[in-house]
Enzyme design. Structure first.
Site, mmCIF file in Angstrom:
data_model
loop_
_atom_site.group_PDB
_atom_site.id
_atom_site.type_symbol
_atom_site.label_atom_id
_atom_site.label_comp_id
_atom_site.label_asym_id
_atom_site.label_seq_id
_atom_site.Cartn_x
_atom_site.Cartn_y
_atom_site.Cartn_z
ATOM 1 N N ASN A 10 45.850 43.981 48.015
ATOM 2 C CA ASN A 10 46.519 44.012 46.819
ATOM 3 C C ASN A 10 47.482 45.406 46.587
ATOM 4 O O ASN A 10 46.538 46.287 46.130
ATOM 5 C CB ASN A 10 45.594 43.812 45.476
ATOM 6 C CG ASN A 10 46.214 43.751 44.244
ATOM 7 O OD1 ASN A 10 47.662 43.888 44.191
ATOM 8 N ND2 ASN A 10 45.421 44.104 43.123
ATOM 9 N N TRP A 11 48.481 45.167 46.701
ATOM 10 C CA TRP A 11 49.159 46.586 46.945
ATOM 11 C C TRP A 11 49.674 47.187 45.499
ATOM 12 O O TRP A 11 49.954 48.413 45.360
ATOM 13 C CB TRP A 11 50.631 46.509 47.561
ATOM 14 C CG TRP A 11 50.193 46.413 49.213
ATOM 15 C CD1 TRP A 11 49.072 46.335 49.682
ATOM 16 C CD2 TRP A 11 51.372 45.996 50.037
ATOM 17 N NE1 TRP A 11 49.185 46.140 50.826
ATOM 18 C CE2 TRP A 11 50.467 45.738 51.221
ATOM 19 C CE3 TRP A 11 52.717 45.668 49.983
ATOM 20 C CZ2 TRP A 11 51.225 45.661 52.483
ATOM 21 C CZ3 TRP A 11 53.263 45.264 51.260
ATOM 22 C CH2 TRP A 11 52.470 45.077 52.409
ATOM 23 N N LYS A 12 49.298 46.442 44.209
ATOM 24 C CA LYS A 12 49.624 46.761 42.987
ATOM 25 C C LYS A 12 51.026 47.325 42.963
ATOM 26 O O LYS A 12 51.926 47.042 43.636
ATOM 27 C CB LYS A 12 48.490 47.947 42.582
ATOM 28 C CG LYS A 12 47.180 47.403 42.817
ATOM 29 C CD LYS A 12 45.950 48.130 42.379
ATOM 30 C CE LYS A 12 44.735 47.603 42.691
ATOM 31 N NZ LYS A 12 43.735 48.188 41.911
ATOM 32 N N HIS A 98 44.230 39.725 37.255
ATOM 33 C CA HIS A 98 43.624 41.142 37.484
ATOM 34 C C HIS A 98 43.293 41.950 36.264
ATOM 35 O O HIS A 98 43.911 41.729 35.369
ATOM 36 C CB HIS A 98 44.531 41.603 38.593
ATOM 37 C CG HIS A 98 44.192 42.989 39.188
ATOM 38 N ND1 HIS A 98 43.998 44.168 38.488
ATOM 39 C CD2 HIS A 98 43.454 43.048 40.461
ATOM 40 C CE1 HIS A 98 43.209 44.864 39.449
ATOM 41 N NE2 HIS A 98 43.123 44.231 40.540
ATOM 42 N N GLU A 100 43.760 44.976 35.671
ATOM 43 C CA GLU A 100 44.788 45.931 35.117
ATOM 44 C C GLU A 100 45.735 44.900 34.226
ATOM 45 O O GLU A 100 46.081 45.520 33.266
ATOM 46 C CB GLU A 100 45.642 46.491 36.394
ATOM 47 C CG GLU A 100 44.581 47.516 36.977
ATOM 48 C CD GLU A 100 44.641 47.646 38.614
ATOM 49 O OE1 GLU A 100 45.579 47.332 39.084
ATOM 50 O OE2 GLU A 100 43.862 48.303 39.040
ATOM 51 N N GLU A 170 35.673 41.365 40.500
ATOM 52 C CA GLU A 170 35.883 42.860 40.615
ATOM 53 C C GLU A 170 35.393 43.608 39.457
ATOM 54 O O GLU A 170 36.173 43.667 38.308
ATOM 55 C CB GLU A 170 37.559 42.991 40.826
ATOM 56 C CG GLU A 170 38.253 42.115 42.041
ATOM 57 C CD GLU A 170 39.439 42.754 42.099
ATOM 58 O OE1 GLU A 170 39.798 43.319 43.120
ATOM 59 O OE2 GLU A 170 40.263 43.060 41.490
ATOM 60 N N GLY A 176 39.267 51.254 41.958
ATOM 61 C CA GLY A 176 39.814 52.516 41.977
ATOM 62 C C GLY A 176 38.983 53.774 41.910
ATOM 63 O O GLY A 176 39.594 54.831 41.564
ATOM 64 N N SER A 216 36.661 49.354 45.373
ATOM 65 C CA SER A 216 36.516 50.494 45.989
ATOM 66 C C SER A 216 36.209 50.043 47.514
ATOM 67 O O SER A 216 35.042 50.578 48.059
ATOM 68 C CB SER A 216 35.436 51.597 45.427
ATOM 69 O OG SER A 216 36.058 51.971 44.159
ATOM 70 N N GLY A 238 43.461 50.178 47.200
ATOM 71 C CA GLY A 238 43.699 51.547 47.880
ATOM 72 C C GLY A 238 43.817 51.439 49.393
ATOM 73 O O GLY A 238 44.540 52.062 50.166
HETATM 74 P P1 13P Z 1 40.611 49.518 44.938
HETATM 75 O O1 13P Z 1 40.246 49.013 46.431
HETATM 76 O O2 13P Z 1 41.581 50.335 44.833
HETATM 77 O O3 13P Z 1 39.268 50.136 44.248
HETATM 78 O O4 13P Z 1 41.164 48.065 43.929
HETATM 79 C C1 13P Z 1 40.575 47.133 44.092
HETATM 80 C C2 13P Z 1 41.360 46.222 43.221
HETATM 81 O O5 13P Z 1 41.872 46.273 42.316
HETATM 82 C C3 13P Z 1 42.035 44.910 44.169
HETATM 83 O O6 13P Z 1 42.410 44.044 43.420
#
Ligand code: 13P
Length: 253
Positions: A10-12, A98, A100, A170, A176, A216, A238
């Protein structure tokens, strides 16, 4: 039942169109899809809306998912992207719910449900994200939160359509932060989600559905999760951005 694994990046809000194209070139050069096939792993990325079309064109067989989609097929929803717009560029996977989106945009499980039903009606595959906050974890109510997110998010989804859903667990406190959940926690909650799916959609569906862990995940720890009986893959932020790290994630599954 032996389920396939799914590794999705997931590149966000990362990677310009040019950077996304360079990533795709690396995937091709490194023959990652061949490696994925040999390991029985489905491989995917979720780029920004702007990069979707070019990544899809140069995906060489990668699953390409949008990071969200609106439930309405058109209308006065400034900044949103509709399912017909995604279909036009041959996108048929989407992440929904998600954390976020839930945290910054006030997305609720109810809105997720509307989006999921619209996507399923158009033949999409959906990665539906669930997870508790640090406060909810500390209060010991993780399973209550997950149950509400699953019951509401998947309300009125049919037994046929559940085969198009992937669930991603998640925990918000692990995203993150470098504080990845232990394998015990990941397995406990993923097994609980499988139990809920069994109650709602039957045993067969619960044995077929893919349930991912996210938060993570790194090349150094992905293997531990893959050893868990009810964890079928990972949704990675990430560590999915650099092609070398993405490759290492796949190698370590
Ligand atoms: P990280 O791997 O950066 O913790 O993010 C996880 C995530 O939100 C994937 O959707």
């Amino acid at each position: 039942m032996r389920r396939k694994k799914l590794l999705m990046g997931n590149w966000k809000m990362n990677h310009t169109i040019a950077e996304a194209a360079a990533f795709c070139e690396d995937v091709k050069r490194d023959n990652l899809l061949k490696l994925a096939r040999s390991k029985n792993v489905l491989l995917g990325v979720a780029p920004s809306y702007l990069s979707l079309q070019s990544v899809k064109k140069h995906s060489h067989g990668l699953i390409v998912a949008s990071q969200d989609a609106h439930y309405a097929d058109h209308g006065a929803f400034t900044s949103s992207v509709s399912i017909p717009m995604l279909k036009e560029i041959n996108i048929n996977w989407s992440i929904i719910g998600h954390s976020e989106k839930r945290t910054y945009d006030g997305e609720t499980s109810f809105t997720c449900n509307r989006k999921i039903k619209s996507l399923l009606a158009e033949g999409f595959h959906v990665v539906y994200c669930v997870g508790e906050t640090a406060k909810e974890y500390d209060e010991g109510i993780t399973k209550d939160i997950i149950k509400e997110q699953i019951l509401t998010g998947l309300m009125n989804v049919s037994k046929d359509d559940i085969s198009h859903i992937v669930i991603a667990y998640e925990p918000v406190w692990s995203i993150g932060t470098g504080k990845n959940a232990s394998e015990e926690i990941a397995e406990d909650i993923c097994a609980y989600i499988r139990y809920l799916i069994s109650e709602l959609f039957g045993k067969v569906a619960s044995q077929k559905i893919l349930i991912l862990y996210g938060g993570s995940v790194k090349p150094e720890n992905i293997h531990n999760y893959m050893a868990c009986k009810d964890v079928d893959g990972a949704l990675v932020g990430g560590a999915s951005l650099k092609s070398q790290s993405f490759k290492a994630l796949l190698e370590n599954i």
